[in-house]
Structure formats: structure tokens, C-alpha cells
Motif scaffolding. Structure first.
Motif, mmCIF file in Angstrom:
data_model
loop_
_atom_site.group_PDB
_atom_site.id
_atom_site.type_symbol
_atom_site.label_atom_id
_atom_site.label_comp_id
_atom_site.label_asym_id
_atom_site.label_seq_id
_atom_site.Cartn_x
_atom_site.Cartn_y
_atom_site.Cartn_z
ATOM 1 N N ALA A 1 0.829 -1.409 -0.451
ATOM 2 C CA ALA A 1 0.224 -0.289 -0.338
ATOM 3 C C ALA A 1 0.852 1.339 0.479
ATOM 4 C CB ALA A 1 -1.409 0.393 1.007
ATOM 5 N N GLY A 2 1.680 1.197 0.953
ATOM 6 C CA GLY A 2 3.154 2.463 1.261
ATOM 7 C C GLY A 2 3.590 2.959 -0.118
ATOM 8 N N ILE A 3 3.722 1.498 -0.941
ATOM 9 C CA ILE A 3 4.543 1.272 -2.366
ATOM 10 C C ILE A 3 3.975 2.151 -3.492
ATOM 11 C CG2 ILE A 3 5.772 0.294 -3.893
ATOM 12 C CD1 ILE A 3 7.164 -2.040 -1.215
ATOM 13 N N SER A 4 2.737 1.512 -3.165
ATOM 14 C CA SER A 4 1.728 1.490 -4.462
ATOM 15 C C SER A 4 1.668 3.756 -3.918
ATOM 16 C CB SER A 4 0.522 1.398 -4.968
ATOM 17 O OG SER A 4 -0.337 1.715 -5.587
ATOM 18 N N GLU A 5 1.240 4.218 -3.322
ATOM 19 C CA GLU A 5 0.770 5.738 -2.806
ATOM 20 C C GLU A 5 2.303 6.412 -3.251
ATOM 21 O OE1 GLU A 5 0.577 8.409 0.939
ATOM 22 O OE2 GLU A 5 -0.381 6.097 0.975
ATOM 23 N N LYS A 6 3.253 5.831 -2.976
ATOM 24 C CA LYS A 6 5.063 6.453 -3.283
ATOM 25 C C LYS A 6 5.172 6.622 -4.928
ATOM 26 C CE LYS A 6 8.760 8.513 -3.530
ATOM 27 N NZ LYS A 6 8.859 9.821 -2.931
ATOM 28 N N LEU A 7 5.052 5.622 -5.480
ATOM 29 C CA LEU A 7 4.778 5.612 -6.872
ATOM 30 C C LEU A 7 3.598 5.864 -7.825
ATOM 31 C CD1 LEU A 7 5.613 1.665 -7.585
ATOM 32 C CD2 LEU A 7 7.307 3.784 -7.391
ATOM 33 N N VAL A 8 2.059 6.376 -7.675
ATOM 34 C CA VAL A 8 1.135 6.546 -8.415
ATOM 35 C C VAL A 8 1.318 8.636 -7.506
ATOM 36 C CG1 VAL A 8 -1.240 7.495 -8.139
ATOM 37 C CG2 VAL A 8 -0.119 5.058 -7.412
ATOM 38 N N GLY A 9 1.756 8.673 -6.221
ATOM 39 C CA GLY A 9 2.118 10.320 -5.942
ATOM 40 C C GLY A 9 3.308 10.871 -6.171
ATOM 41 N N LEU A 10 3.847 9.949 -7.014
ATOM 42 C CA LEU A 10 5.355 11.216 -8.021
ATOM 43 C C LEU A 10 4.867 12.056 -8.922
ATOM 44 C CD1 LEU A 10 7.218 8.166 -8.978
ATOM 45 C CD2 LEU A 10 7.702 9.756 -6.707
ATOM 46 N N PRO A 11 5.423 13.120 -8.087
ATOM 47 C CA PRO A 11 4.952 14.556 -8.323
ATOM 48 C C PRO A 11 5.320 15.041 -10.426
ATOM 49 C CG PRO A 11 7.481 14.940 -7.904
ATOM 50 C CD PRO A 11 6.798 13.297 -7.755
ATOM 51 N N PHE A 12 4.727 13.821 -11.205
ATOM 52 C CA PHE A 12 4.577 13.932 -12.876
ATOM 53 C C PHE A 12 3.636 13.728 -12.822
ATOM 54 C CE2 PHE A 12 7.827 11.032 -11.637
ATOM 55 C CZ PHE A 12 7.523 9.814 -11.937
ATOM 56 N N GLN A 13 3.687 13.985 -14.359
ATOM 57 C CA GLN A 13 1.998 13.298 -14.730
ATOM 58 C C GLN A 13 2.690 11.957 -16.340
ATOM 59 O OE1 GLN A 13 -1.246 13.692 -13.809
ATOM 60 N NE2 GLN A 13 -0.053 14.934 -11.807
ATOM 61 N N LYS A 14 3.607 12.531 -17.002
ATOM 62 C CA LYS A 14 3.796 11.830 -18.160
ATOM 63 C C LYS A 14 5.072 10.889 -18.002
ATOM 64 C CE LYS A 14 4.694 12.047 -22.747
ATOM 65 N NZ LYS A 14 4.675 12.892 -24.226
ATOM 66 N N VAL A 15 5.910 9.950 -17.849
ATOM 67 C CA VAL A 15 6.596 9.466 -17.560
ATOM 68 C C VAL A 15 7.332 8.349 -18.925
ATOM 69 C CG1 VAL A 15 6.154 7.888 -16.729
ATOM 70 C CG2 VAL A 15 8.642 8.730 -15.895
ATOM 71 N N VAL A 16 8.930 8.291 -19.612
ATOM 72 C CA VAL A 16 8.600 7.742 -20.510
ATOM 73 C C VAL A 16 10.550 6.972 -20.324
ATOM 74 C CG1 VAL A 16 9.377 7.277 -23.014
ATOM 75 C CG2 VAL A 16 7.602 8.285 -22.147
ATOM 76 N N HIS A 17 9.911 5.616 -19.934
ATOM 77 C CA HIS A 17 11.746 5.055 -19.317
ATOM 78 C C HIS A 17 12.317 4.393 -21.239
ATOM 79 C CE1 HIS A 17 10.165 4.858 -15.778
ATOM 80 N NE2 HIS A 17 10.866 5.048 -14.807
ATOM 81 N N ARG A 18 13.948 4.895 -20.939
ATOM 82 C CA ARG A 18 14.384 4.549 -21.859
ATOM 83 C C ARG A 18 15.870 3.538 -21.271
ATOM 84 N NH1 ARG A 18 14.539 9.390 -24.924
ATOM 85 N NH2 ARG A 18 16.437 10.385 -24.473
ATOM 86 N N ILE A 19 15.280 1.710 -21.319
ATOM 87 C CA ILE A 19 16.274 1.016 -20.780
ATOM 88 C C ILE A 19 17.047 1.068 -21.564
ATOM 89 C CG2 ILE A 19 16.160 -1.655 -20.254
ATOM 90 C CD1 ILE A 19 13.047 -0.988 -19.825
ATOM 91 N N SER A 20 18.434 1.112 -20.863
ATOM 92 C CA SER A 20 19.904 0.751 -21.623
ATOM 93 C C SER A 20 20.535 -0.344 -21.594
ATOM 94 C CB SER A 20 21.172 2.090 -21.290
ATOM 95 O OG SER A 20 20.293 3.697 -21.914
ATOM 96 N N THR A 21 20.162 -1.060 -20.819
ATOM 97 C CA THR A 21 21.370 -2.398 -20.492
ATOM 98 C C THR A 21 19.915 -3.162 -18.768
ATOM 99 O OG1 THR A 21 22.047 -2.042 -18.708
ATOM 100 C CG2 THR A 21 23.216 -1.165 -20.195
ATOM 101 N N PHE A 22 20.489 -4.472 -19.391
ATOM 102 C CA PHE A 22 19.097 -4.870 -17.655
ATOM 103 C C PHE A 22 19.995 -6.370 -17.388
ATOM 104 C CE2 PHE A 22 15.833 -8.084 -20.762
ATOM 105 C CZ PHE A 22 15.982 -8.595 -19.574
#
Length: 122
Positions: free
Chosen positions: A46-67
Motif C-alpha cells: 500500500a505504501g509503495i503504491s501510494e509513493k509511486l502514484v504520488g510522484l510529482p509528474f504526469q507523464k513519464v517515459v523510461h528508455r532502458i539501456s541495459t538489464f
């Protein structure tokens, strides 16, 4: 399925979901899961979800370089480390990040026991 295939599927799902519907990530965590986001440690789904949903941006794009992935013990758990770039809202200069996940098997699937996220400043 090999640990690399599982990690590949997880990474694709996680970042596609993060970029389109962060609240959908809640199903990946359990009450004993922990997220370290920069210097903030959050315990429980619950706390993790609240943190992730509450991050201060509307749009985000991840570009993965390596994993990279490794088996993490006899229980079938997997460590996954991801590096890449992230764009927030209308920014044009991406920020570098690294993120490490500890995936634990549960009922034919996996959940995130540990999640460590860090922006990498030059």
C-alpha cells in the motif's frame, strides 16, 4: 522459462505499466516488500503504491539501456538490475537512472520483494 526470460518479461511489463498506469504496479508488491526510492524507504504494498502514484509528474517515459539478471537462491528468486534514461512530463533532457529488483516466486508468478531506485547524477 530461464531466469533471463523471466527478467526480460518483468522489465517490459514493469516499465510499460509504470509509464502508462502507475497504480497498476501495486499487484507486483506484497506487505513485506520494500522500496528504496532515492533515500526514502517504504515498506508494504500500500505504501509503495501510494509513493509511486504520488510522484510529482504526469507523464513519464523510461528508455532502458541495459538489464542484467542472476538467480538469487534455491527458492528460484531473481535479482534484476536495470539502467536507462527517464523523461518526465515535457522535459527534453533525460535523466539517467538505475534500478534493482529482487523477484520472488509465488504461485507460478513472481512478486517484487525489494526495489531500489536511484537517479544517477553526472
Amino acid at each position: 522459462m530461464s531466469f533471463n526470460e523471466i527478467a526480460n518479461q518483468f522489465v517490459k511489463y514493469y516499465y510499460d505499466t509504470f509509464d502508462s498506469n502507475r497504480s497498476g504496479l501495486a499487484v507486483l508488491y506484497r506487505d513485506n516488500s520494500m522500496l528504496t526510492f532515492e533515500t526514502n524507504q517504504i515498506q508494504g504494498a500500500a505504501g509503495i503504491s501510494e509513493k509511486l502514484v504520488g510522484l510529482p509528474f504526469q507523464k513519464v517515459v523510461h528508455r532502458i539501456s541495459t538489464f542484467d539478471a542472476q538467480p538469487a537462491g534455491p527458492d528460484g528468486s531473481i535479482i534484476v538490475m536495470v539502467t536507462g534514461e527517464i523523461l518526465f512530463d515535457e522535459e527534453t533532457n533525460p535523466q539517467r537512472y538505475s534500478q534493482t529488483f529482487h523477484l520472488v516466486p509465488e504461485g507460478g508468478s513472481y512478486f517484487v520483494l525489494n526495489d531500489i531506485f536511484r537517479l544517477n547524477y553526472a
